[in-house]
Design a protein around this motif. Sequence first.
Motif, short mmCIF file in Angstrom:
data_model
loop_
_atom_site.label_atom_id
_atom_site.label_comp_id
_atom_site.label_asym_id
_atom_site.label_seq_id
_atom_site.Cartn_x
_atom_site.Cartn_y
_atom_site.Cartn_z
N ILE A 1 147.69 -22.82 57.11
CA ILE A 1 147.03 -22.87 55.85
C ILE A 1 147.90 -21.93 54.91
O ILE A 1 147.47 -20.68 54.63
CB ILE A 1 145.50 -22.30 56.00
CG1 ILE A 1 144.77 -23.27 56.74
CG2 ILE A 1 144.85 -22.49 54.43
CD1 ILE A 1 143.20 -22.86 57.29
N ALA B 1 139.77 -22.71 51.75
CA ALA B 1 140.34 -21.61 50.96
C ALA B 1 141.57 -21.92 50.16
O ALA B 1 141.79 -21.15 49.03
CB ALA B 1 140.70 -20.43 51.65
N ALA B 2 142.28 -22.85 50.52
CA ALA B 2 143.52 -23.32 49.88
C ALA B 2 143.22 -24.57 49.14
O ALA B 2 144.43 -25.21 48.63
CB ALA B 2 144.56 -23.16 50.86
N LEU B 3 142.24 -25.20 49.31
CA LEU B 3 142.27 -26.42 48.69
C LEU B 3 141.96 -26.55 47.13
O LEU B 3 140.99 -25.80 46.75
CB LEU B 3 141.03 -27.42 49.06
CG LEU B 3 140.92 -27.75 50.67
CD1 LEU B 3 139.63 -28.60 50.96
CD2 LEU B 3 142.18 -28.70 50.83
N PRO C 1 147.73 -27.26 52.65
CA PRO C 1 147.24 -26.96 53.77
C PRO C 1 146.75 -27.79 54.67
O PRO C 1 146.66 -27.36 55.73
CB PRO C 1 145.91 -26.17 52.97
CG PRO C 1 145.60 -26.87 52.04
CD PRO C 1 146.94 -27.16 51.17
N THR C 2 146.57 -29.00 54.17
CA THR C 2 146.18 -30.23 55.18
C THR C 2 147.34 -30.49 56.07
O THR C 2 148.62 -30.54 55.89
CB THR C 2 145.61 -31.39 54.68
OG1 THR C 2 146.70 -32.00 53.74
CG2 THR C 2 144.54 -30.89 53.62
N PRO D 1 144.33 -15.35 48.78
CA PRO D 1 142.97 -15.16 48.99
C PRO D 1 142.60 -13.32 49.38
O PRO D 1 143.50 -12.82 49.95
CB PRO D 1 142.70 -15.61 50.25
CG PRO D 1 144.08 -15.78 51.12
CD PRO D 1 145.12 -15.86 50.21
N ASP D 2 141.60 -13.04 48.79
CA ASP D 2 140.94 -11.47 49.09
C ASP D 2 142.10 -10.67 48.68
O ASP D 2 142.47 -9.60 49.31
CB ASP D 2 140.62 -11.39 50.55
CG ASP D 2 139.86 -10.03 50.89
OD1 ASP D 2 139.43 -9.57 49.72
OD2 ASP D 2 139.55 -9.71 52.00
N GLN E 1 136.51 -16.35 49.69
CA GLN E 1 137.80 -16.83 50.05
C GLN E 1 138.03 -16.28 51.71
O GLN E 1 138.24 -16.96 52.79
CB GLN E 1 139.02 -16.57 49.23
CG GLN E 1 139.11 -17.24 48.28
CD GLN E 1 140.11 -17.14 47.44
OE1 GLN E 1 140.59 -16.00 47.25
NE2 GLN E 1 140.83 -18.05 46.77
N GLU F 1 140.72 -25.80 55.88
CA GLU F 1 141.56 -25.45 54.79
C GLU F 1 141.05 -24.97 53.45
O GLU F 1 141.81 -24.99 52.49
CB GLU F 1 142.68 -26.32 54.55
CG GLU F 1 143.49 -27.16 55.87
CD GLU F 1 142.94 -28.20 56.55
OE1 GLU F 1 141.71 -28.55 56.34
OE2 GLU F 1 143.26 -28.36 57.66
N LEU G 1 148.75 -21.05 51.69
CA LEU G 1 148.27 -20.13 50.62
C LEU G 1 146.90 -19.70 50.71
O LEU G 1 146.33 -18.80 50.18
CB LEU G 1 148.55 -20.60 49.26
CG LEU G 1 149.84 -21.28 48.90
CD1 LEU G 1 149.83 -22.21 47.56
CD2 LEU G 1 150.82 -20.08 48.70
N GLY G 2 146.14 -20.13 51.84
CA GLY G 2 144.83 -20.06 52.08
C GLY G 2 144.56 -18.76 52.93
O GLY G 2 143.22 -18.56 53.05
N ASN H 1 139.96 -23.08 46.38
CA ASN H 1 141.12 -22.34 45.62
C ASN H 1 140.98 -22.07 44.08
O ASN H 1 141.08 -22.94 43.40
CB ASN H 1 142.59 -23.04 46.02
CG ASN H 1 143.65 -22.63 45.15
OD1 ASN H 1 143.48 -21.62 44.57
ND2 ASN H 1 144.55 -23.51 44.83
#
Lengths: 469, 306
Positions: free
Chosen positions: B162, A273-275, B143-144, B254-255, A443, A271, B164-165, A219
């Motif tokens: 997930i 991309a959001a860590l 996200p976990t 993302p992206d 990402q 996860e 925000l990812g 992230n």
Amino acid sequence: MRKSKWLVWSLVLALVFVTAACSKKDPAPSASGGTGTGGKDAPKTEQQGKPDTVKVWTYPVHAKYEDDLKDLIKDFNAKYPNIKVEYEMLSWAEGPKKFDVALNAGDPPDLYFHAVSGQYVSTGLALQLDQYLTPEIKGDYLPGTLDLAKIQGKQYGLPLYQFQWGWGGNKRILEEAGVDWKKIQQQGWTWSEFAEIAKKLTKKLPDGSMQYGLVTDGNGANNDFIQLVTRNSGLDDVVDKDGKFIWNDDRILDSLKFIDGLMKSGVMPKETAALAAQKRTDMFYAGQAAIISKAIPYYDVMIANRNKDIDAGKVKGEKIDYIQLPVPHNDKYPAKTTSGAEGYVAFKQKNDKGEEHAKNTFLVMEALSGAKAGNSANELCLPFVRQSQAKLFEGKGLAQPYNKAAAEAMAKSVAMPVDLTISADTSAKVKQYYEQVVKPGVQALFTGSKTPDQLADEFKSKGKQILGQ
Amino acid sequence: MRSTTSHAAGSGAARFRQFLRNYGWAYAFIAVPVLLFLVFTLYPVGWAFVISFQKYGILKSTWVGFDNYTYMFKDDVFWKSMRNTVIFTIGTVPVNILISFGLAFLIFQLKQRAQTFFKAVLYLPTVASGVTLSIVWIAIFDPTPSGMLNRLLIQLGLDPVIWLGQKSTALFSLMLMSWLGSHGSGIILYLAAMGGIPKSLYEAADIDHASGWKKFSRITWPLLKPTTLYLLVTGVITSFQVFISVYLMTQGGPDFATTTIAYLIYQTAFNFNQFGLASAQAFVLAAVIVIVSVLQFKFFSTDIEY
């Protein structure tokens, strides 16, 4: 009539208040001599009894850095009482933004703690230091270290330490999986060797949570991760030292496939991309990450302190023995350590305070970068940049001997930052490429919404568009 | 002739003194904020407009005409950010107005003491800083599987998300944060407006045996229209400028899934140091906000009397 007078005065005062608040300060008077020398040509400020003030913006470089800084300033003021040093301790999170705003407003501090950057030089406000560097100072720096604070051959900063980015491992988990981490520390490892080991490190824990082979913060800061990987695939950066775009062949595709493989095999969490960085650290402390990316030798000290806190009952959790590891490399290319120098960079302001002030700034800069300042490299478990520092702190290293040896081994294969040789314009375009193409692209790779082939093509075409090659 | 002139000048001075006596204090009080506005708002805005036609440098700027505007309109990222901003605005403003109205309507039925309690409770998030709220939401969107919202999903037998990812949920997550966030101001405004509706109108409706829905649709809602219009216009302006949640939670990713126009302006100015281009983007944003606000007034204020 009296009322009218009051009104006129009110209006005049309002005008004066507003204009005074917005007016520019007059530039400080300049003189040809040096305040520090105390010579005949002392600056007007000194003649008026006012010391020249040098502003320093810095960071908590290590836990005790502010104490170090106070000591260094105290020593300096004993020698140069007419130069006042005003420092401000910035936070790592917000400091860079604060500095960028000040720089772009034309009013940066005289000294700023950072690596030198082409973008600083392109503003015209970075102070060139070659004229102030004496042969004694140059001779004190270890070979190659001063070069890390040069842009296109000109000196703009004095390094305080040479940083290194690698990966960090949990000794217990590595040993449970039968990993010979001492051999890896000294001889490195290839991507295929890492892939094999990482599979053993990835498993479901008894409490139902996962233990991952590798965890990184996807992230926001994921440019660091891709840089670490690509540097170990024969690509020092997006461009080479001449500014030529090089992320356009199989080396970048190999790197993306390597990352994609780690994601698909479950070695890295889905996860990713959001860590955030803190979550990555939390997972490492919780034993859910065998290895974390972008780890520095200082983690040895930091984690040892956490272990002490656990013993003292201040922190709950499992004690960890930290292992500094090099980043694995493409089987076809040699290992490269991501490195650079951080230290003080000198600036002048839009309203130039004159040559006298510039000289005083350099005096302060040298005082904050001298032998005693070597405690920063010592605390951070990094190689020293000056002979005097190495001598003063000999035998006082804080890291475990095996991690110190690992840092020394990593220092032998350093990739020189291309930022030091490319033009400021190319440097700015590279930054834009990272932010607008690489970051979202990686990402997308983490989330599986783009394949390595698609991404490699995108990197190529956007590289052409932004970097014009 | 001389005497006529001096007489005219004398009467002019007298008129000025009279004017000062009558209106001087008013102008004196107005002068300070006007000067502050000129110096701290109008001058920077004017200067930013000039910069939008320049390649800005600290020591030297170069005039580039419409290059910044041309580049911006050809830039994919600009259009993506504009699209995200519009989706965010459409997805949040009407929903937020409905939530504020619904809560205010429920609170209005309560006794005075209970009203005061709920007003205070619901206004509290408005006082909290956006930064603090974002940090709390980062923990909620962890996200976990151990994340707060994900734990809830797992309890319900669903897979963790997930938030925000991934592109499909990132912007929605920010919208969810807005829906469940601060409604304090809207509630207070609606409650004040509801309190201002004459009771006699409802009494008359009762005499006519009007149903609850009739009373709501024919009395309450029409008389709350000025408040709704105000909340709509200010809500749209605010959401077009959404920045803090994006900056702290997703950094546009993302992206580019959550890159909004305000975040893009920030990134262009302070990450890429392209102040000319950032100024051009800011002026386009301002123009869009003005156009949307004018349209809102034109279409929604036709039957409103102030």
